[in-house]
Design an enzyme around this catalytic site. Sequence first.
Site, short mmCIF file in Angstrom:
data_model
loop_
_atom_site.label_atom_id
_atom_site.label_comp_id
_atom_site.label_asym_id
_atom_site.label_seq_id
_atom_site.Cartn_x
_atom_site.Cartn_y
_atom_site.Cartn_z
N GLY A 8 -0.20 1.50 -7.30
CA GLY A 8 -0.17 1.71 -5.85
C GLY A 8 0.20 0.42 -5.13
N GLY A 12 0.06 -0.14 1.46
CA GLY A 12 -1.34 -0.13 1.89
C GLY A 12 -2.24 -1.15 1.19
N ASP A 41 5.30 7.75 -12.58
CA ASP A 41 4.55 8.77 -11.84
C ASP A 41 3.23 9.03 -12.58
OD1 ASP A 41 3.48 10.99 -10.63
OD2 ASP A 41 5.40 12.08 -10.53
N SER A 113 -14.17 6.08 -2.47
CA SER A 113 -13.98 6.30 -1.02
C SER A 113 -15.33 6.60 -0.39
CB SER A 113 -13.05 7.50 -0.82
OG SER A 113 -13.20 8.05 0.47
N TYR A 147 -9.93 15.62 -2.66
CA TYR A 147 -9.93 14.18 -2.42
C TYR A 147 -11.29 13.57 -2.71
CZ TYR A 147 -9.16 9.60 -0.53
OH TYR A 147 -9.07 8.23 -0.41
N LYS A 151 -12.74 11.25 -5.91
CA LYS A 151 -13.27 9.91 -5.66
C LYS A 151 -14.73 9.78 -6.11
CE LYS A 151 -9.55 8.08 -3.98
NZ LYS A 151 -8.89 6.96 -4.69
P1 NAD Z 1 -0.93 4.21 0.54
O1 NAD Z 1 -0.31 5.56 0.68
O2 NAD Z 1 -0.58 3.18 1.54
O3 NAD Z 1 -0.65 3.63 -0.92
C1 NAD Z 1 -0.83 4.45 -2.06
C2 NAD Z 1 0.24 4.09 -3.08
O4 NAD Z 1 0.03 4.92 -4.23
C3 NAD Z 1 1.66 4.35 -2.58
O5 NAD Z 1 2.48 3.22 -2.74
C4 NAD Z 1 2.13 5.51 -3.43
O6 NAD Z 1 3.53 5.50 -3.72
C5 NAD Z 1 1.29 5.32 -4.69
N1 NAD Z 1 1.24 6.57 -5.44
C6 NAD Z 1 0.94 7.81 -4.95
N2 NAD Z 1 1.11 8.73 -5.89
C7 NAD Z 1 1.50 8.08 -7.01
C8 NAD Z 1 1.85 8.51 -8.30
N3 NAD Z 1 1.88 9.82 -8.64
N4 NAD Z 1 2.22 7.58 -9.21
C9 NAD Z 1 2.25 6.26 -8.88
N5 NAD Z 1 1.95 5.80 -7.66
C10 NAD Z 1 1.59 6.70 -6.73
O7 NAD Z 1 -2.48 4.48 0.53
P2 NAD Z 1 -3.74 3.50 0.62
O8 NAD Z 1 -4.50 3.90 1.81
O9 NAD Z 1 -3.34 2.08 0.43
O10 NAD Z 1 -4.56 4.01 -0.64
C11 NAD Z 1 -4.82 3.19 -1.78
C12 NAD Z 1 -6.05 3.74 -2.48
O11 NAD Z 1 -7.16 3.60 -1.61
C13 NAD Z 1 -5.95 5.23 -2.81
O12 NAD Z 1 -6.57 5.47 -4.07
C14 NAD Z 1 -6.75 5.87 -1.71
O13 NAD Z 1 -7.27 7.12 -2.09
C15 NAD Z 1 -7.84 4.83 -1.52
N6 NAD Z 1 -8.53 4.92 -0.23
C16 NAD Z 1 -7.85 4.77 0.93
C17 NAD Z 1 -8.54 4.86 2.13
C18 NAD Z 1 -7.84 4.75 3.44
O14 NAD Z 1 -8.45 5.06 4.47
N7 NAD Z 1 -6.59 4.29 3.49
C19 NAD Z 1 -9.93 5.09 2.14
C20 NAD Z 1 -10.59 5.22 0.92
C21 NAD Z 1 -9.88 5.12 -0.26
#
Ligand code: NAD
Length: 260
Positions: A8, A12, A41, A113, A147, A151
């Site tokens: 990822g 983010g 993927d 999360s 989701y 988590k």
């Molecule tokens: P984001 O969408 O900015 O980044 C997520 C990344 O994961 C992206 O670059 C995407 O291309 C990659 N990804 C998605 N599916 C994929 C796959 N099949 N194979 C490889 N890569 C893949 O999201 P984020 O908010 O930075 O989330 C990062 C982590 O933090 C995630 O696990 C998310 O569930 C968790 N999270 C986020 C939040 C929030 O509020 N943003 C809160 C709690 C937990």
Amino acid sequence: MATICISGSASGIGAATKARLEGKGHRVIGVDLHNADVCADLSDVAGRAAAVTGVLERCDGVLDGLLPGAGLADPHPSERIAAVNYFGAVALTEGLRPALAKGTNPAVVMISSNSTTLMPVSNLAVIDLFLAGNEVEACAQVGVEAYWNSKLAIAWWMRSAAITPEWIGAGIRLNAIAPGVTETNMTRPLMEIEGLKDAMKALPIPIGRWGQPPEIAAVIDFLLSPDASYIVGQTLFVDGGTDAFVQPRGYPVPMPVPSV
Ligand code: NAD
């Protein structure tokens, strides 16, 4: 300097952590669907195997840290959310375990999360399917709760694995973070979904704002670092106080009094 894998990494929280760690001179091997050192993927078995192989090739079989952070939320289909958030993260972590065992002060930070304590567990049997590694049935049975169930399963998997000979017995610390709503490409579109927009705005966040990716990256950096050398099997909420607000006595939970 450490060699750390981040899935990822293109966006983010993963991208912010990559920038922070590289800024300190560490080497980051990024895994993502695109714009990464290893493009793979993580939603299916072949992609996960390609990710593990690609990382092992680049780190010569030795890794000091791992953030299996790739994840997704609504409006993606439930089965894809479960496949990436839980099964992709666990497969990458297990696949890279031998390389971590050869690393220096190795550590893993999983991403859970704060939805885990905000939302009800509608079906514990599905969580059991996750933890049993039954991807076909877990993905078939999980619904709108995909989701936060994925988590919760991540946090429980991490906690169970962390204390075993394979992990801390091999010197590898496993921990997790539970972020609250953080402003990223995952959460911004949620504000456009009617119904969800109001629910997001109504979330109790005592600090009074959403989190920013660098604030989450700083905590991941700490947990990956030797400064966190005595922390094992913990999920640290990084959520501006939401978890404490909704469940003030939720943690710590005392040992139940034994019945006589
Ligand atoms: P984001 O969408 O900015 O980044 C997520 C990344 O994961 C992206 O670059 C995407 O291309 C990659 N990804 C998605 N599916 C994929 C796959 N099949 N194979 C490889 N890569 C893949 O999201 P984020 O908010 O930075 O989330 C990062 C982590 O933090 C995630 O696990 C998310 O569930 C968790 N999270 C986020 C939040 C929030 O509020 N943003 C809160 C709690 C937990």
